[in-house]
Design a protein around this motif. Structure first.
Motif, short mmCIF file in Angstrom:
data_model
loop_
_atom_site.label_atom_id
_atom_site.label_comp_id
_atom_site.label_asym_id
_atom_site.label_seq_id
_atom_site.Cartn_x
_atom_site.Cartn_y
_atom_site.Cartn_z
N ILE A 1 116.50 121.64 61.96
CA ILE A 1 117.93 121.75 61.63
C ILE A 1 118.06 121.63 60.11
N GLU A 2 119.01 122.33 59.54
CA GLU A 2 119.20 122.28 58.09
C GLU A 2 120.09 121.11 57.68
N MET A 3 121.03 120.76 58.55
CA MET A 3 121.99 119.72 58.20
C MET A 3 122.31 118.87 59.42
N GLY A 4 122.56 117.58 59.20
CA GLY A 4 122.90 116.69 60.29
C GLY A 4 124.33 116.24 60.21
N ILE A 5 124.69 115.36 61.13
CA ILE A 5 126.02 114.78 61.15
C ILE A 5 125.94 113.39 61.78
N GLY A 6 126.72 112.45 61.24
CA GLY A 6 126.69 111.09 61.79
C GLY A 6 125.32 110.46 61.64
N ASN A 7 124.75 110.01 62.77
CA ASN A 7 123.43 109.38 62.73
C ASN A 7 122.31 110.37 63.01
N ILE A 8 122.61 111.67 62.99
CA ILE A 8 121.60 112.71 63.17
C ILE A 8 121.26 113.29 61.80
N ILE A 9 119.99 113.18 61.41
CA ILE A 9 119.55 113.55 60.06
C ILE A 9 118.38 114.54 60.17
N PRO A 10 118.36 115.60 59.37
CA PRO A 10 117.21 116.50 59.39
C PRO A 10 115.94 115.75 59.01
N VAL A 11 114.87 115.95 59.77
CA VAL A 11 113.64 115.20 59.50
C VAL A 11 113.09 115.54 58.12
N TRP A 12 113.28 116.78 57.66
CA TRP A 12 112.73 117.17 56.35
C TRP A 12 113.33 116.37 55.20
N LEU A 13 114.55 115.86 55.40
CA LEU A 13 115.23 115.13 54.33
C LEU A 13 114.55 113.80 54.01
N PHE A 14 113.73 113.30 54.95
CA PHE A 14 112.98 112.07 54.67
C PHE A 14 111.79 112.34 53.76
N GLY A 15 111.62 113.59 53.38
CA GLY A 15 110.63 113.94 52.37
C GLY A 15 111.17 113.87 50.95
N PHE A 16 112.40 113.33 50.80
CA PHE A 16 113.01 113.21 49.48
C PHE A 16 113.13 111.75 49.05
N LEU A 17 112.29 110.88 49.61
CA LEU A 17 112.35 109.45 49.30
C LEU A 17 111.58 109.08 48.03
N TYR A 18 110.77 110.02 47.51
CA TYR A 18 110.07 109.77 46.25
C TYR A 18 109.70 111.09 45.59
N PHE B 1 106.89 121.57 42.83
CA PHE B 1 105.62 122.18 42.43
C PHE B 1 105.59 123.67 42.78
N GLU B 2 106.15 124.01 43.93
CA GLU B 2 106.10 125.38 44.43
C GLU B 2 107.15 126.28 43.77
N THR B 3 108.33 125.73 43.48
CA THR B 3 109.43 126.56 43.01
C THR B 3 109.84 126.33 41.56
N GLY B 4 109.48 125.16 41.01
CA GLY B 4 109.91 124.84 39.65
C GLY B 4 111.31 124.25 39.57
N LEU B 5 111.97 124.09 40.72
CA LEU B 5 113.31 123.51 40.73
C LEU B 5 113.25 122.03 40.38
N ASN B 6 114.31 121.54 39.76
CA ASN B 6 114.40 120.13 39.42
C ASN B 6 115.23 119.41 40.48
N LEU B 7 114.57 118.84 41.47
CA LEU B 7 115.24 118.18 42.59
C LEU B 7 114.99 116.67 42.51
N LYS B 8 116.03 115.88 42.64
CA LYS B 8 115.88 114.44 42.50
C LYS B 8 115.58 113.79 43.85
N TRP B 9 114.99 112.60 43.77
CA TRP B 9 114.70 111.83 44.99
C TRP B 9 115.89 110.92 45.30
N HIS B 10 115.91 110.40 46.54
CA HIS B 10 117.01 109.56 47.00
C HIS B 10 116.46 108.32 47.68
N THR B 11 117.18 107.22 47.57
CA THR B 11 116.81 106.02 48.30
C THR B 11 117.06 106.24 49.79
#
Length: 396
Positions: A379-396, A155-165
């Motif tokens: 953090i921008e990127m995680g590794i192993g079982n460490i995941i950026p919290v913002w990435l859980f905003g891509f579930l839908y 909505f803010e940028t107009g980018l076409n970003l897909k969601w992930h399970t």
């Protein structure tokens, strides 16, 4: 009816297709009776108009809000029959909870005017399957959540970003983040989202957004809850006191006795009020998976429904820990079963354990816990079982 048709054409002409909510592509629009629930301000009306503009024959479709003055002297079933007689195929009804006999007349339309497809929106308060006329075998129900972090970016940028399970995020978060970092700077956008990204109308005026959100909260309590549960003025006041009390403390383990004294309600009345606020899309209750939940079971932890509500109602309570936990719970709501975890913070679908924290968070709390992860902030990127919290905003 002519005036209603003219109003519909005027609304369609002003409806933009530039940004569309995630749910528009998940609904099976071929069903005869479709219910779309969601909190006020989440974009239900716009989505209905966008669907009509894109996919329906506007000469045989009609959109009308059930609080229209037309219904002072006319009935919904009467409108449906008359519209069908002139070739109407789709009737789009907004805010049905504002019409006294909505469930009975929707049942009649379904049974007596089967050639007419009906799509209706309502407050998240509405319990379709507990209505006086049984719609459970007739209506297919969907729930429209507030905007996800992904939708906010689109909505803010107009980018076409897909969601992930969720499984995709857990297994491939490093690759997903790597691709996203080529297009966005997630952390500044995430901070904006936490403050004003949950409801699409923030675009109208960011400076006045929180005041408008407070006005929306008042309408939810005074009109939407009242339209469904027919509460007294005294209870409306108590609900507002309760919401403010939750806002200044959430997320927290509620002391029912103290809260009861603070708002002037009995224990049973207080628990019922909390559940009304949850159904209205204002708070979230969480329990442990082993706990039996009844109508008088007090929640083990209370959250405001999203971080924007925290900024609007109690900015002093918007410390980073509260924000990240509230965000995490909100993004999973109505997508997965979420509980409090015995070790760590949250248990998703009784399978995945999550601890939430800042960039220095350790794995002490989830050591030796199967299928456990750390959702880290800043953090921008995680590794192993460490995941950026913002990435859980891509579930839908």
């Amino acid at each position: 009816m002519e005036d209603l048709l003219v109003e519909f054409q005027q609304k369609i002409s002003k409806t933009s297709l530039d940004f569309q909510r995630y749910l528009i592509n998940e609904i099976d629009w071929n069903n005869q009776l479709i219910a779309i629930k969601g909190a006020r301000g989440s974009g239900k009306t716009t989505m209905l108009l966008q669907y009509a503009k894109q996919h329906l024959n506007l000469k045989t479709s009609l959109f009308v809000s059930l609080d229209n003055l037309f219904f002072i002297e006319n009935t919904l079933i009467g409108l449906a029959k008359d519209f069908s007689k002139i070739g109407g195929t789709h009737l789009l009804l907004d805010e049905v909870h504002k019409y006294a006999n909505w469930s009975r007349e929707l049942k009649l339309i379904y049974d007596d005017v089967p050639e007419l497809k009906v799509i209706f929106t309502s407050s998240s308060m509405l319990e379709i399957y507990k209505s006086e006329s049984d719609l459970s075998r007739r209506a297919v129900s969907y729930y429209l959540k507030e905007m996800s972090f992904r939708e906010f970016i689109v909505f803010e940028t107009g980018l076409n970003l897909k969601w992930h399970t969720l499984e995709d995020v857990l297994e491939n978060h490093t690759e997903i983040a790597t691709l996203l970092l080529q297009q966005i700077k997630p952390i500044p956008l995430f901070l904006k989202y936490l403050e004003f990204g949950a409801y699409p109308y923030f675009k109208e005026n960011v400076k006045l957004y929180h005041q408008k959100l407070i006005n929306t909260i008042n309408l939810i309590i005074e009109i939407d809850i009242n339209a469904v549960d027919h509460i007294s003025y005294d209870l409306i006041t108590k609900l507002k006191k309760l919401l403010f009390a939750i806002a200044t403390s959430a997320p927290f383990t509620p002391n029912i006795t103290k809260l009861s004294e603070r708002i002037g309600a009995s224990r049973a009345g207080l628990i019922q009020a909390i559940k009304q606020l949850e159904r209205a899309g204002l708070v979230n209750e969480l329990y442990r998976p082993t706990k039996g939940i009844g109508v008088l079971t007090k929640p083990e932890k209370l959250f405001l429904n999203n971080t924007n509500l925290m900024y609007a109602l109690a900015k002093a309570n918007t410390n980073v820990g509260n924000l990240r936990e509230t965000f995490f719970v909100n993004q999973f709501k109505n997508l997965a079963v979420i509980h409090l975890a015995d070790q760590g913070a949250f248990l998703i679908d009784e399978k995945y354990t999550f601890e939430i924290g800042g960039k220095n968070k350790t794995q002490v709390q989830i050591h030796n816990v199967k299928n456990s992860y750390i959702a880290k902030d800043n953090i921008e990127m995680g590794i192993g079982n460490i995941i950026p919290v913002w990435l859980f905003g891509f579930l839908y």
